[in-house]
Design a protein around this motif. Structure first.
Motif, PDB file in Angstrom:
ATOM      1  N   UNK A  78       0.957  -1.346  -0.141  1.00  0.00           N
ATOM      2  CA  UNK A  78       0.102  -0.027   0.098  1.00  0.00           C
ATOM      3  C   UNK A  78       0.907   1.304  -0.043  1.00  0.00           C
ATOM      4  N   UNK A  79       0.140   2.337  -0.323  1.00  0.00           N
ATOM      5  CA  UNK A  79       0.986   3.785  -0.341  1.00  0.00           C
ATOM      6  C   UNK A  79       1.237   4.211   0.972  1.00  0.00           C
ATOM      7  N   UNK A  80       2.542   4.872   1.071  1.00  0.00           N
ATOM      8  CA  UNK A  80       3.084   5.611   2.242  1.00  0.00           C
ATOM      9  C   UNK A  80       2.142   6.614   2.573  1.00  0.00           C
ATOM     10  N   UNK A  81       1.718   7.128   3.734  1.00  0.00           N
ATOM     11  CA  UNK A  81       2.518   6.379   5.183  1.00  0.00           C
ATOM     12  C   UNK A  81       1.694   5.164   5.516  1.00  0.00           C
ATOM     13  N   UNK A 127       1.117   0.051   8.668  1.00  0.00           N
ATOM     14  CA  UNK A 127       0.459  -1.496   8.837  1.00  0.00           C
ATOM     15  C   UNK A 127       1.851  -2.288   8.971  1.00  0.00           C
ATOM     16  N   UNK A 128       3.000  -2.006   8.411  1.00  0.00           N
ATOM     17  CA  UNK A 128       4.178  -2.778   9.096  1.00  0.00           C
ATOM     18  C   UNK A 128       4.387  -2.974  10.367  1.00  0.00           C
ATOM     19  N   UNK A 129       4.365  -1.562  11.095  1.00  0.00           N
ATOM     20  CA  UNK A 129       4.394  -1.388  12.596  1.00  0.00           C
ATOM     21  C   UNK A 129       3.350  -2.568  13.268  1.00  0.00           C
ATOM     22  N   UNK A 130       2.231  -2.705  12.766  1.00  0.00           N
ATOM     23  CA  UNK A 130       1.156  -3.344  13.236  1.00  0.00           C
ATOM     24  C   UNK A 130       1.624  -4.956  13.175  1.00  0.00           C
ATOM     25  N   UNK A 131       1.776  -5.300  12.000  1.00  0.00           N
ATOM     26  CA  UNK A 131       2.378  -6.594  11.743  1.00  0.00           C
ATOM     27  C   UNK A 131       3.175  -7.000  12.621  1.00  0.00           C
ATOM     28  N   UNK A 132       4.528  -6.171  12.610  1.00  0.00           N
ATOM     29  CA  UNK A 132       5.655  -6.574  13.409  1.00  0.00           C
ATOM     30  C   UNK A 132       5.218  -6.822  14.824  1.00  0.00           C
ATOM     31  N   UNK A 133       4.223  -6.061  15.507  1.00  0.00           N
ATOM     32  CA  UNK A 133       3.954  -6.278  16.778  1.00  0.00           C
ATOM     33  C   UNK A 133       3.019  -7.646  16.876  1.00  0.00           C
ATOM     34  N   UNK A 156       6.967  -2.313   0.376  1.00  0.00           N
ATOM     35  CA  UNK A 156       7.370  -2.082  -0.999  1.00  0.00           C
ATOM     36  C   UNK A 156       6.018  -1.625  -1.742  1.00  0.00           C
ATOM     37  N   UNK A 157       5.980  -0.133  -1.492  1.00  0.00           N
ATOM     38  CA  UNK A 157       4.825   0.191  -2.005  1.00  0.00           C
ATOM     39  C   UNK A 157       4.441   0.133  -3.654  1.00  0.00           C
ATOM     40  N   UNK A 158       3.319  -0.236  -3.839  1.00  0.00           N
ATOM     41  CA  UNK A 158       3.096   0.010  -5.552  1.00  0.00           C
ATOM     42  C   UNK A 158       2.489   1.084  -5.748  1.00  0.00           C
ATOM     43  N   UNK A 159       1.916   1.842  -4.835  1.00  0.00           N
ATOM     44  CA  UNK A 159       1.003   3.096  -5.283  1.00  0.00           C
ATOM     45  C   UNK A 159       1.542   4.124  -4.588  1.00  0.00           C
ATOM     46  N   UNK A 160       1.582   5.283  -4.861  1.00  0.00           N
ATOM     47  CA  UNK A 160       1.776   6.596  -4.374  1.00  0.00           C
ATOM     48  C   UNK A 160       0.468   7.459  -4.434  1.00  0.00           C
ATOM     49  N   UNK A 161       0.603   8.377  -3.189  1.00  0.00           N
ATOM     50  CA  UNK A 161      -0.710   9.381  -3.203  1.00  0.00           C
ATOM     51  C   UNK A 161      -0.196  10.662  -3.614  1.00  0.00           C
ATOM     52  N   UNK A 162      -0.671  11.282  -4.577  1.00  0.00           N
ATOM     53  CA  UNK A 162      -0.437  12.585  -5.004  1.00  0.00           C
ATOM     54  C   UNK A 162      -1.631  13.844  -4.882  1.00  0.00           C
ATOM     55  N   UNK A 163      -1.496  14.399  -3.996  1.00  0.00           N
ATOM     56  CA  UNK A 163      -2.565  15.612  -3.980  1.00  0.00           C
ATOM     57  C   UNK A 163      -2.849  16.398  -5.289  1.00  0.00           C
ATOM     58  N   UNK A 172     -18.249  13.965   3.419  1.00  0.00           N
ATOM     59  CA  UNK A 172     -18.243  12.304   3.697  1.00  0.00           C
ATOM     60  C   UNK A 172     -16.763  12.001   3.078  1.00  0.00           C
ATOM     61  N   UNK A 173     -16.103  11.285   3.812  1.00  0.00           N
ATOM     62  CA  UNK A 173     -14.936  10.697   3.572  1.00  0.00           C
ATOM     63  C   UNK A 173     -14.752   9.267   3.357  1.00  0.00           C
ATOM     64  N   UNK A 174     -14.267   8.653   2.426  1.00  0.00           N
ATOM     65  CA  UNK A 174     -13.923   7.218   2.240  1.00  0.00           C
ATOM     66  C   UNK A 174     -12.729   6.788   2.537  1.00  0.00           C
ATOM     67  N   UNK A 175     -11.692   7.727   2.757  1.00  0.00           N
ATOM     68  CA  UNK A 175     -10.291   7.071   3.257  1.00  0.00           C
ATOM     69  C   UNK A 175      -9.613   8.426   3.964  1.00  0.00           C
ATOM     70  N   UNK A 176      -8.544   7.920   4.604  1.00  0.00           N
ATOM     71  CA  UNK A 176      -7.533   9.085   5.190  1.00  0.00           C
ATOM     72  C   UNK A 176      -6.894   9.696   4.394  1.00  0.00           C
ATOM     73  N   UNK A 177      -6.591   9.230   3.018  1.00  0.00           N
ATOM     74  CA  UNK A 177      -6.016  10.011   2.088  1.00  0.00           C
ATOM     75  C   UNK A 177      -6.979  11.349   1.598  1.00  0.00           C
ATOM     76  N   UNK A 178      -8.251  11.064   1.675  1.00  0.00           N
ATOM     77  CA  UNK A 178      -9.269  11.990   1.391  1.00  0.00           C
ATOM     78  C   UNK A 178      -9.335  13.139   2.433  1.00  0.00           C
ATOM     79  N   UNK A 179      -9.268  12.644   3.604  1.00  0.00           N
ATOM     80  CA  UNK A 179      -9.075  13.720   4.801  1.00  0.00           C
ATOM     81  C   UNK A 179      -8.172  14.679   4.690  1.00  0.00           C
ATOM     82  N   UNK A 180      -6.616  13.833   4.595  1.00  0.00           N
ATOM     83  CA  UNK A 180      -5.499  14.714   4.427  1.00  0.00           C
ATOM     84  C   UNK A 180      -5.324  15.722   3.415  1.00  0.00           C
TER      85      UNK A 180
END
Length: 219
Positions: A3-6, A11-17, A25-32, A47-55
């Motif tokens: 998934x795209x950063x950040x 998610x990696x930190x969650x999985x490591x825990x 290894x992000x396959x996508x990048x988010x661009x405003x 109405x927001x469907x994602x954190x990316x939309x909020x930011x």
């Protein structure tokens, strides 16, 4: 983690825990998307469907006076952190968000989101509530290769599923597992031979991690 950063690092930190060994290894990048400050005149709610939309929207508008509705709790948390309030979460998929909006909002609703959204909120509410889509970001493929050695991969969106399927079709899957956040995200992966596809019980990251099962013992 493709998934795209950040988000990939979170998610990696969650999985490591949880005891997994994540590889980011992000396959996508988010661009405003560059645009003027949105006109919120006559808008009853956001109405927001994602954190990316909020930011992306928060960077365009300083107005925090409108009530906010989000597709899930993580997006709701991002909206609250950005200063929006009150915030209500559908705690589910886009269909749940549509039902929440129809029941709680007189409209019209502004929906800041992706240039190419994975779902059509306006169509779901057609005839019941006016929804104005506002593209504020786009997801673009990074062109990065998929690591040769991995046991499982999490797929957070149909767009990510398509990017992953294209790379695995070329390079071969080697019997790995893909865990998709929804049936829509899993559809592109059906073209990959030898890939074990699992679908999360709910469209959220907690369910994705549950579908992975327990990490294999380290030797």
């Amino acid at each position: 983690m493709t998934r795209a950063e950040p988000g990939a690092t979170r998610t990696a930190a969650r999985l490591e825990a949880l005891g997994f060994e994540p590889v980011v290894a992000p396959l996508l990048a988010i661009r405003p998307l560059a645009q003027a400050e949105p006109d919120l005149g006559g808008v009853a709610a956001l109405a927001f469907a994602s954190r990316n939309g909020v930011e992306a929207f928060a960077a365009l508008s300083a107005d925090r006076s409108l009530p906010v509705f989000t597709v899930g709790d993580a997006t709701a948390g991002a909206a609250a952190a950005a200063g929006f309030g009150p915030v209500r979460s559908a705690a589910g998929d886009l269909g749940e968000l549509a039902r929440l909006l129809a029941a709680a909002t007189p409209g019209p609703v502004l929906a800041p989101g992706a240039r190419e959204p994975s779902g059509d909120l306006a169509a779901m509410l057609a005839g019941r509530l006016e929804v104005r889509a506002l593209p504020v970001y786009e997801a673009v493929e990074t062109g990065a290769p998929v690591p040769a050695a991995f046991d499982a991969v999490l797929v957070h969106s149909p767009r990510a599923g398509g990017a992953l399927a294209a790379l695995l079709t070329v390079g071969g899957s080697g019997g790995q597992t893909a865990v998709a956040i929804s049936e829509a995200a899993a559809v592109p992966l059906g073209a990959v031979r030898g890939l074990d596809i699992r679908i999360a019980a709910r469209p959220d990251e907690a369910a994705l991690c549950e579908a992975l099962g327990k990490p294999a013992p380290r030797v």
